[in-house]
Enzyme design. Structure first.
Site, PDB file in Angstrom:
ATOM      1  N   TYR A 221       3.578   5.198   3.603  1.00  0.00           N
ATOM      2  CA  TYR A 221       2.269   5.860   3.498  1.00  0.00           C
ATOM      3  C   TYR A 221       1.786   6.260   4.899  1.00  0.00           C
ATOM      4  O   TYR A 221       1.385   7.405   5.147  1.00  0.00           O
ATOM      5  CB  TYR A 221       1.271   4.915   2.813  1.00  0.00           C
ATOM      6  CG  TYR A 221      -0.169   5.333   2.976  1.00  0.00           C
ATOM      7  CD1 TYR A 221      -0.645   6.494   2.394  1.00  0.00           C
ATOM      8  CD2 TYR A 221      -1.060   4.544   3.719  1.00  0.00           C
ATOM      9  CE1 TYR A 221      -1.969   6.881   2.557  1.00  0.00           C
ATOM     10  CE2 TYR A 221      -2.378   4.918   3.873  1.00  0.00           C
ATOM     11  CZ  TYR A 221      -2.825   6.091   3.290  1.00  0.00           C
ATOM     12  OH  TYR A 221      -4.136   6.459   3.472  1.00  0.00           O
TER      13      TYR A 221
ATOM     14  N   SER B 152      -5.802   8.383   8.414  1.00  0.00           N
ATOM     15  CA  SER B 152      -6.119   6.983   8.144  1.00  0.00           C
ATOM     16  C   SER B 152      -5.837   6.146   9.376  1.00  0.00           C
ATOM     17  O   SER B 152      -4.925   6.442  10.149  1.00  0.00           O
ATOM     18  CB  SER B 152      -5.232   6.505   6.999  1.00  0.00           C
ATOM     19  OG  SER B 152      -5.282   5.101   6.885  1.00  0.00           O
TER      20      SER B 152
ATOM     21  N   LYS C 266       1.126  10.052   6.703  1.00  0.00           N
ATOM     22  CA  LYS C 266      -0.112  10.510   7.360  1.00  0.00           C
ATOM     23  C   LYS C 266       0.188  10.936   8.805  1.00  0.00           C
ATOM     24  O   LYS C 266      -0.325  11.963   9.276  1.00  0.00           O
ATOM     25  CB  LYS C 266      -1.167   9.396   7.354  1.00  0.00           C
ATOM     26  CG  LYS C 266      -1.772   9.125   5.986  1.00  0.00           C
ATOM     27  CD  LYS C 266      -2.648  10.294   5.542  1.00  0.00           C
ATOM     28  CE  LYS C 266      -3.252  10.080   4.171  1.00  0.00           C
ATOM     29  NZ  LYS C 266      -3.923  11.273   3.636  1.00  0.00           N
TER      30      LYS C 266
HETATM   31  C1  UD1 Z   1      -5.199  -0.909   3.185  1.00  0.00           C
HETATM   32  C2  UD1 Z   1      -3.873  -0.370   3.593  1.00  0.00           C
HETATM   33  C3  UD1 Z   1      -4.116   0.754   4.560  1.00  0.00           C
HETATM   34  C4  UD1 Z   1      -4.952   1.825   3.901  1.00  0.00           C
HETATM   35  C5  UD1 Z   1      -6.258   1.218   3.413  1.00  0.00           C
HETATM   36  C6  UD1 Z   1      -7.014   2.225   2.564  1.00  0.00           C
HETATM   37  C7  UD1 Z   1      -2.271  -2.213   3.406  1.00  0.00           C
HETATM   38  C8  UD1 Z   1      -1.406  -3.184   4.138  1.00  0.00           C
HETATM   39  N1  UD1 Z   1      -3.051  -1.433   4.168  1.00  0.00           N
HETATM   40  O1  UD1 Z   1      -5.871  -1.388   4.354  1.00  0.00           O
HETATM   41  O2  UD1 Z   1      -2.876   1.309   4.946  1.00  0.00           O
HETATM   42  O3  UD1 Z   1      -5.226   2.857   4.794  1.00  0.00           O
HETATM   43  O4  UD1 Z   1      -5.986   0.094   2.583  1.00  0.00           O
HETATM   44  O5  UD1 Z   1      -8.258   1.740   2.251  1.00  0.00           O
HETATM   45  O6  UD1 Z   1      -2.246  -2.123   2.201  1.00  0.00           O
HETATM   46  N2  UD1 Z   1      -7.457  -8.623   0.861  1.00  0.00           N
HETATM   47  C9  UD1 Z   1      -7.549  -9.802   0.162  1.00  0.00           C
HETATM   48  N3  UD1 Z   1      -7.367  -9.767  -1.203  1.00  0.00           N
HETATM   49  C10 UD1 Z   1      -7.107  -8.619  -1.879  1.00  0.00           C
HETATM   50  C11 UD1 Z   1      -7.014  -7.407  -1.157  1.00  0.00           C
HETATM   51  C12 UD1 Z   1      -7.186  -7.448   0.220  1.00  0.00           C
HETATM   52  O7  UD1 Z   1      -7.775 -10.856   0.735  1.00  0.00           O
HETATM   53  O8  UD1 Z   1      -6.955  -8.653  -3.114  1.00  0.00           O
HETATM   54  C13 UD1 Z   1      -7.724  -8.650   2.311  1.00  0.00           C
HETATM   55  C14 UD1 Z   1      -6.625  -8.063   3.169  1.00  0.00           C
HETATM   56  O9  UD1 Z   1      -5.693  -9.038   3.552  1.00  0.00           O
HETATM   57  C15 UD1 Z   1      -7.446  -7.520   4.352  1.00  0.00           C
HETATM   58  C16 UD1 Z   1      -8.768  -7.102   3.720  1.00  0.00           C
HETATM   59  O10 UD1 Z   1      -8.865  -7.845   2.518  1.00  0.00           O
HETATM   60  O11 UD1 Z   1      -7.712  -8.542   5.290  1.00  0.00           O
HETATM   61  C17 UD1 Z   1      -8.847  -5.632   3.398  1.00  0.00           C
HETATM   62  O12 UD1 Z   1      -7.708  -5.260   2.634  1.00  0.00           O
HETATM   63  P1  UD1 Z   1      -7.595  -3.827   1.952  1.00  0.00           P
HETATM   64  O13 UD1 Z   1      -8.844  -3.504   1.246  1.00  0.00           O
HETATM   65  O14 UD1 Z   1      -6.321  -3.805   1.147  1.00  0.00           O
HETATM   66  O15 UD1 Z   1      -7.490  -2.838   3.179  1.00  0.00           O
HETATM   67  P2  UD1 Z   1      -6.457  -2.823   4.405  1.00  0.00           P
HETATM   68  O16 UD1 Z   1      -5.368  -3.802   4.245  1.00  0.00           O
HETATM   69  O17 UD1 Z   1      -7.253  -2.927   5.658  1.00  0.00           O
END
Ligand code: UD1
Length: 347
Positions: A157, A133, A161
């Site tokens: 996590y 990842s 990895k």
């Molecule tokens: C997350 C994990 C990462 C993992 C990946 C798997 C965290 C901090 N990181 O990545 O380790 O490998 O998922 O797919 O959890 N967001 C919102 N609202 C939400 C959810 C997310 O605004 O309800 C935003 C987040 O701040 C980010 C973006 O959407 O900017 C993507 O978030 P997310 O889908 O959770 O992925 P990652 O944080 O990139």
């Protein structure tokens, strides 16, 4: 065409990769304990690939931490065909859970991988594609992120990895014959274009995309946007979203490469190289589903970064693979899946 073992083949990325590998003519044994995957997903994989493909799919319920389950899986192929390569998806992936329960994350992700590798050694199978990842990069010092960037995970996590990546490097150095690809995924999203298989997270989704699809279908009221004050074009976080079918095809290409070129240890980013903000994803999804998605800006999520985008050029050079599908297609396919399966695989 090869006989393969797919651990975690009933999960989100695993099930899509099974479709691609069966369509390429390979024979699969899937080993899954269904902790975050569904037998129904594999039934649907079988329907998608038709009777000829379905005959090349064999399913074993079991746990990678259990040597006797692994033994059964290695010997489950019809006519006792030996397993030539393993594609290893099985593992836990919720960052928040890993902070609360690191022992379980190390047990399943690191202990499980160790147990699988020991079984491979016993069986004389030394070709492996591993699900890593972009989380191993932690807070990136530079974007786009190349594979040469420092590995510096920031949660259990990510540590799990990175630990498996290190174990794989140690193994490849210890004995000739190992052929290993460590694939670092960026943000896998979307679904098979048929809408028959897709992402079905347990409980409340942690990730943006499944959260949006569940709001769109009416399962949840509103999307919380984590931070409107990031140093990005519109203040919301930017990520590299990769269509799960592109990712699945990346696994097919990596496997072909290992089986034919015999690299010892390959480390590749699988991403699109394009960044999209949370608001861009929301707008694109609204267009795809023809509905407005209620959302509100809330505080930043601890541990998040402003921008995470892959430099995918090495994968293109080595595998001749690059992503083909746009954010629009991601949203259309993700919506086709969620609309047809509002409760995921549950009836
Ligand atoms: C997350 C994990 C990462 C993992 C990946 C798997 C965290 C901090 N990181 O990545 O380790 O490998 O998922 O797919 O959890 N967001 C919102 N609202 C939400 C959810 C997310 O605004 O309800 C935003 C987040 O701040 C980010 C973006 O959407 O900017 C993507 O978030 P997310 O889908 O959770 O992925 P990652 O944080 O990139």
């Amino acid at each position: 065409m090869a006989q393969l073992l797919i651990t975690g083949g009933a999960g989100f990325i695993g099930s899509h990769t099974c479709v691609v590998l069966l369509e390429a003519g390979h024979s699969l044994v899937v080993l899954d304990n269904y902790s975050n995957g569904s037998p129904e997903a594999l039934q649907r994989v079988a329907s998608l690939v038709g009777p000829d493909g379905a005959r090349r799919l064999c399913v074993v319920e079991g746990d990678i931490r259990n040597p006797s389950d692994l033994e059964r899986a290695f010997h489950a192929a019809p006519a006792g065909a030996p397993v030539e390569a393993v594609v290893h998806f099985a593992g836990l992936k919720a960052v928040g859970d890993s902070v609360n329960d690191p022992l379980t994350y190390w047990d399943v992700n690191v202990g499980g991988s160790r147990s699988l590798l020991a079984a491979m050694q016993r069986q004389g199978c030394r070709t492996l594609v591993f699900s890593s990842s972009a989380t191993v990069y932690g807070f990136p010092t530079q974007v786009p992120i190349a594979e040469t960037a420092p590995v510096h995970p920031i949660n259990p996590y990510g540590h799990s990895k990175a630990a498996v990546e290190q174990l794989l490097a140690d193994l490849a150095a210890s004995e000739a014959g190992w052929r290993i690809a460590r694939l670092r995924y960026f943000n896998p999203v979307g679904a098979h274009p048929s809408g028959a298989i897709g992402e079905d997270p347990l409980g409340t989704p942690n990730n943006l995309f499944p959260f949006i699809t569940q709001v769109a279908v009416g399962r949840r009221p509103v999307v919380s946007v984590f931070g409107g004050d990031w140093p990005t074009q519109d203040g919301t976080g930017v990520r590299d979203y990769i269509h799960v079918m592109d990712l699945a095809e990346g696994h097919g290409a990596a496997l072909e490469h290992l089986l034919t070129q015999g690299d010892t240890l390959l480390t590749l980013n699988l991403g699109s190289g394009q960044g999209h903000s949370v608001l861009e994803v929301l707008r694109c999804f609204e267009t795809a589903c023809g509905r407005s998605i209620p959302h509100q800006i809330v505080a930043q999520r601890p541990g998040d970064t402003a921008i995470t985008v892959a430099d995918p050029s090495r994968a293109q050079q080595v595998l001749g693979w690059r992503t083909q599908r746009s954010l629009r297609q991601i949203c259309e396919d993700g919506w086709a899946w969620q609309r047809a399966n509002p409760q995921g695989y549950r009836p």
